[in-house]
Design a protein around this motif. Structure first.
Motif, PDB file in Angstrom:
ATOM      1  N   ARG A  68       0.863  -1.184   0.000  1.00  0.00           N
ATOM      2  CA  ARG A  68       0.000   0.000   0.000  1.00  0.00           C
ATOM      3  C   ARG A  68       0.893   1.224   0.000  1.00  0.00           C
ATOM      4  NH1 ARG A  68      -5.062   0.013   4.105  1.00  0.00           N
ATOM      5  NH2 ARG A  68      -4.663   2.257   4.080  1.00  0.00           N
ATOM      6  N   GLU A 107      -7.632  -6.752   1.198  1.00  0.00           N
ATOM      7  CA  GLU A 107      -6.526  -5.897   1.620  1.00  0.00           C
ATOM      8  C   GLU A 107      -5.273  -6.211   0.803  1.00  0.00           C
ATOM      9  OE1 GLU A 107      -6.529  -3.546   3.868  1.00  0.00           O
ATOM     10  OE2 GLU A 107      -8.211  -3.906   5.219  1.00  0.00           O
ATOM     11  N   THR A 145      -3.797 -10.802  13.586  1.00  0.00           N
ATOM     12  CA  THR A 145      -5.214 -10.561  13.271  1.00  0.00           C
ATOM     13  C   THR A 145      -5.519  -9.069  13.102  1.00  0.00           C
ATOM     14  OG1 THR A 145      -5.622 -10.577  15.626  1.00  0.00           O
ATOM     15  CG2 THR A 145      -6.037 -12.625  14.445  1.00  0.00           C
ATOM     16  N   TYR A 146      -4.469  -8.234  13.104  1.00  0.00           N
ATOM     17  CA  TYR A 146      -4.731  -6.791  12.997  1.00  0.00           C
ATOM     18  C   TYR A 146      -5.365  -6.451  11.654  1.00  0.00           C
ATOM     19  CZ  TYR A 146      -4.374  -1.830  12.855  1.00  0.00           C
ATOM     20  OH  TYR A 146      -4.715  -0.509  12.738  1.00  0.00           O
ATOM     21  N   ARG A 147      -4.778  -6.968  10.587  1.00  0.00           N
ATOM     22  CA  ARG A 147      -5.339  -6.687   9.260  1.00  0.00           C
ATOM     23  C   ARG A 147      -5.564  -7.995   8.536  1.00  0.00           C
ATOM     24  NH1 ARG A 147      -5.764  -2.130   6.913  1.00  0.00           N
ATOM     25  NH2 ARG A 147      -4.162  -1.148   8.166  1.00  0.00           N
ATOM     26  N   MET A 148      -6.833  -8.379   8.391  1.00  0.00           N
ATOM     27  CA  MET A 148      -7.193  -9.630   7.728  1.00  0.00           C
ATOM     28  C   MET A 148      -8.092  -9.321   6.536  1.00  0.00           C
ATOM     29  SD  MET A 148      -7.908 -12.104  10.968  1.00  0.00           S
ATOM     30  CE  MET A 148      -9.117 -11.093  11.796  1.00  0.00           C
ATOM     31  N   SER A 155     -17.267   2.766  14.727  1.00  0.00           N
ATOM     32  CA  SER A 155     -16.964   1.547  13.973  1.00  0.00           C
ATOM     33  C   SER A 155     -15.752   0.847  14.575  1.00  0.00           C
ATOM     34  CB  SER A 155     -16.701   1.938  12.516  1.00  0.00           C
ATOM     35  OG  SER A 155     -16.311   0.809  11.794  1.00  0.00           O
ATOM     36  N   ALA A 156     -16.029  -0.243  15.303  1.00  0.00           N
ATOM     37  CA  ALA A 156     -14.951  -0.953  15.994  1.00  0.00           C
ATOM     38  C   ALA A 156     -14.737  -2.319  15.363  1.00  0.00           C
ATOM     39  CB  ALA A 156     -15.311  -1.122  17.468  1.00  0.00           C
TER      40      ALA A 156
HETATM   41  P1  ATP Z   1      -7.289   0.870   8.127  1.00  0.00           P
HETATM   42  O1  ATP Z   1      -6.932   2.318   7.941  1.00  0.00           O
HETATM   43  O2  ATP Z   1      -6.530   0.171   9.214  1.00  0.00           O
HETATM   44  O3  ATP Z   1      -7.344   0.092   6.840  1.00  0.00           O
HETATM   45  P2  ATP Z   1      -9.990   1.700   8.082  1.00  0.00           P
HETATM   46  O4  ATP Z   1      -9.857   3.111   8.530  1.00  0.00           O
HETATM   47  O5  ATP Z   1     -10.180   1.387   6.654  1.00  0.00           O
HETATM   48  O6  ATP Z   1      -8.777   0.838   8.667  1.00  0.00           O
HETATM   49  P3  ATP Z   1     -12.667   1.421   8.937  1.00  0.00           P
HETATM   50  O7  ATP Z   1     -13.219   1.341   7.587  1.00  0.00           O
HETATM   51  O8  ATP Z   1     -12.861   2.673   9.716  1.00  0.00           O
HETATM   52  O9  ATP Z   1     -11.129   1.022   8.915  1.00  0.00           O
HETATM   53  O10 ATP Z   1     -13.196   0.158   9.739  1.00  0.00           O
HETATM   54  C1  ATP Z   1     -13.610   0.234  11.079  1.00  0.00           C
HETATM   55  C2  ATP Z   1     -12.911  -0.780  11.941  1.00  0.00           C
HETATM   56  O11 ATP Z   1     -12.982  -2.090  11.363  1.00  0.00           O
HETATM   57  C3  ATP Z   1     -11.415  -0.527  12.112  1.00  0.00           C
HETATM   58  O12 ATP Z   1     -11.185   0.419  13.129  1.00  0.00           O
HETATM   59  C4  ATP Z   1     -10.913  -1.891  12.501  1.00  0.00           C
HETATM   60  O13 ATP Z   1     -11.085  -2.139  13.886  1.00  0.00           O
HETATM   61  C5  ATP Z   1     -11.823  -2.818  11.700  1.00  0.00           C
HETATM   62  N1  ATP Z   1     -11.107  -3.237  10.488  1.00  0.00           N
HETATM   63  C6  ATP Z   1     -11.053  -2.583   9.312  1.00  0.00           C
HETATM   64  N2  ATP Z   1     -10.321  -3.271   8.417  1.00  0.00           N
HETATM   65  C7  ATP Z   1      -9.889  -4.395   9.050  1.00  0.00           C
HETATM   66  C8  ATP Z   1      -9.090  -5.507   8.652  1.00  0.00           C
HETATM   67  N3  ATP Z   1      -8.614  -5.614   7.423  1.00  0.00           N
HETATM   68  N4  ATP Z   1      -8.859  -6.498   9.566  1.00  0.00           N
HETATM   69  C9  ATP Z   1      -9.356  -6.404  10.821  1.00  0.00           C
HETATM   70  N5  ATP Z   1     -10.122  -5.380  11.247  1.00  0.00           N
HETATM   71  C10 ATP Z   1     -10.389  -4.377  10.381  1.00  0.00           C
END
Ligand code: ATP
Length: 436
Positions: A99, A181, A188-191, A305-306
């Protein structure tokens, strides 16, 4: 602190919290499975969220909408037009993809893996495409939802007509979301498949700032009340140029993960973007009639949005402690009792002595009518305590020969390791007071 993440990943596998997906087939990157202990943790997180966001409030109702929806929704929402794409760059040498905004954050200009030259950034849409029905053609294309909130917007009128809520009110939902992604990672942070806990608060236009500030406070306090070290939490405000296509203002709640300070949850002022666009595209009236002011308007939305998985990871990391005990190191997960996967472990000290196991079984059967409990006689007491510490069980009950005489058991506290003798007859009340 990179090392801490390795320890967490290994503990998660060893103790049944989180397993890599499809492991016997060599794995399937970007997806994970929650094991017998992990599913309890994640369910407890979702339960607490539902309780505070829906059951404890008069002004929020729940919803469970489908994952597959009309693709028209994703055009109206902007996900299939300009909005929902990340900038992708490819290394011309090793062909790895990244990215572009993440590389910029790392101040890198070359490939972070091999140092090769990077391509120009191009927009990559994150929606996951699928086909509905037996024929795979353009007419059968739809998408796995990329966020749960669209299911809320398209049910706004249904909820309004069936429940008659008065503004301000919220609709909450927990469910799976899917995003293709570019670079999943950090466990599990970004799946690519994950779970969201989202709430949309519908308000009168002009009251945005007030409710935005209110929700920021409520959501930050939720993590603190469930035991997260508040020093590790902070707000991050999105700069105007970084706002998502729907947002007028956005704050993230960030947690200091071992790999980086990163987003746990987003609080967004979405204005009337969603309802106005869906009203236009569906040709339905999605406005609200305010009987007090005798006025019709399209509500504005403050969204919280959590991510259930990111929350689980943060609670896991935050709970992890290593403590010196004599010459040994004990690993203990100090979960808030509400989140602890197992609340009480019942451990008979002599598994071959029927008099003892009979008493232990009776205690276990009684406690499990009220608490999530585990019976374990599969090792020495040292090993049993170690296992319970590593899954964060707040209390262990041991039954020994003295128990047969004095009708008492030993209760050990996970955090202090202090032990006290408690009457068997009073155990349920004892834990009721301790665990609520
Ligand atoms: P990021 O910038 O990390 O890609 P985002 O700003 O696109 O996230 P949001 O669209 O605001 O995320 O989604 C709301 C919530 O959903 C995030 O705060 C996160 O907790 C969860 N989330 C989003 N994408 C993922 C992911 N790929 N894997 C796990 N949790 C996710």
């Amino acid at each position: 602190m990179e090392n801490l993440m390795d320890k967490i990943v290994s503990l998660a596998k060893r103790r049944g919290f989180i397993f890599p997906s499809s492991e016997i087939y060599g794995g399937f990157s970007s997806c994970y499975d929650y094991g017998p202990i992990g599913v309890e943790l994640k369910n407890n997180i979702k339960k607490e969220w539902w309780k505070t966001m829906v059951h404890d409030r008069e002004d929020i109702v729940g919803l469970d909408s489908s994952i597959l929806m009309s693709p028209k929704i994703w055009y109206a929402s902007g996900h299939l037009t300009a909005g929902f794409a990340d900038p992708l760059v490819e290394c011309k040498k090793c062909k790895k993809r990244f990215r572009a905004d993440h590389i910029k954050e790392q101040a890198a200009t070359k490939c972070p893996e091999c140092g090769g030259e990077l391509s120009e950034a191009r927009k990559f849409n994150l929606m996951m495409k699928t086909f509905v029905g037996p024929v795979e053609n353009d007419a059968s294309v739809t998408y796995l939802r990329a966020e749960t909130c669209q299911g809320i917007y398209v049910n706004f009128k249904n909820v309004l007509d069936s429940m008659r809520p008065k503004i301000p009110f919220g609709i909450a939902q927990i469910g799976k979301a899917f995003r293709n992604e570019i670079t999943p990672g950090n466990f599990t942070y970004r799946m690519r498949e994950f779970e969201q806990m989202e709430q949309q608060f519908f308000i009168k236009p002009g009251e945005n700032k007030k409710y935005f500030e209110e929700w920021k406070k409520i959501r930050m306090q939720w993590y603190i009340d469930l035991g997260i070290n508040k020093e590790k939490l902070k707000f991050h405000e999105h700069a105007k140029e970084d706002l998502a296509h729907y947002a007028k203002a956005a704050f993230d709640i960030e947690y200091d993960f071992p790999f980086e300070n990163k987003e746990l949850e987003g609080i967004h002022d979405r204005g009337d973007w969603d309802l106005s666009n869906h009203a236009k595209a569906s040709k339905q009236d999605l406005s609200y009639f305010d009987t007090k002011e005798n006025k019709k308007f399209v509500p504005n939305i403050i969204e919280t949005s959590a991510g259930a998985d990111r929350a689980a990871l943060a609670f896991l990391v935050d709970a992890y402690h290593e403590e010196k005990v004599k010459d040994d190191t004990r690993i203990v997960l100090k979960f808030h009792p509400k989140l602890a996967p197992i609340k009480i472990a019942v451990l008979p000290l002599a598994k071959n002595k029927k008099e003892i196991t009979d008493v232990a079984r009776k205690i276990f059967n009684d406690l499990k009518t009220k608490f999530v409990a585990m019976y374990d006689d599969s090792g020495s007491i040292g090993k049993l305590y170690r296992r319970q510490d590593e899954i964060g069980t707040p209390f262990c009950v041991t039954i020994d020969f003295d128990s047969l005489e004095d009708k008492k058991v030993t209760v050990r506290d996970r955090d202090t390791m202090e032990q006290e003798r408690v009457e068997i007859d009073g155990l349920k009340d004892y834990f009721e007071k301790k665990l609520g």
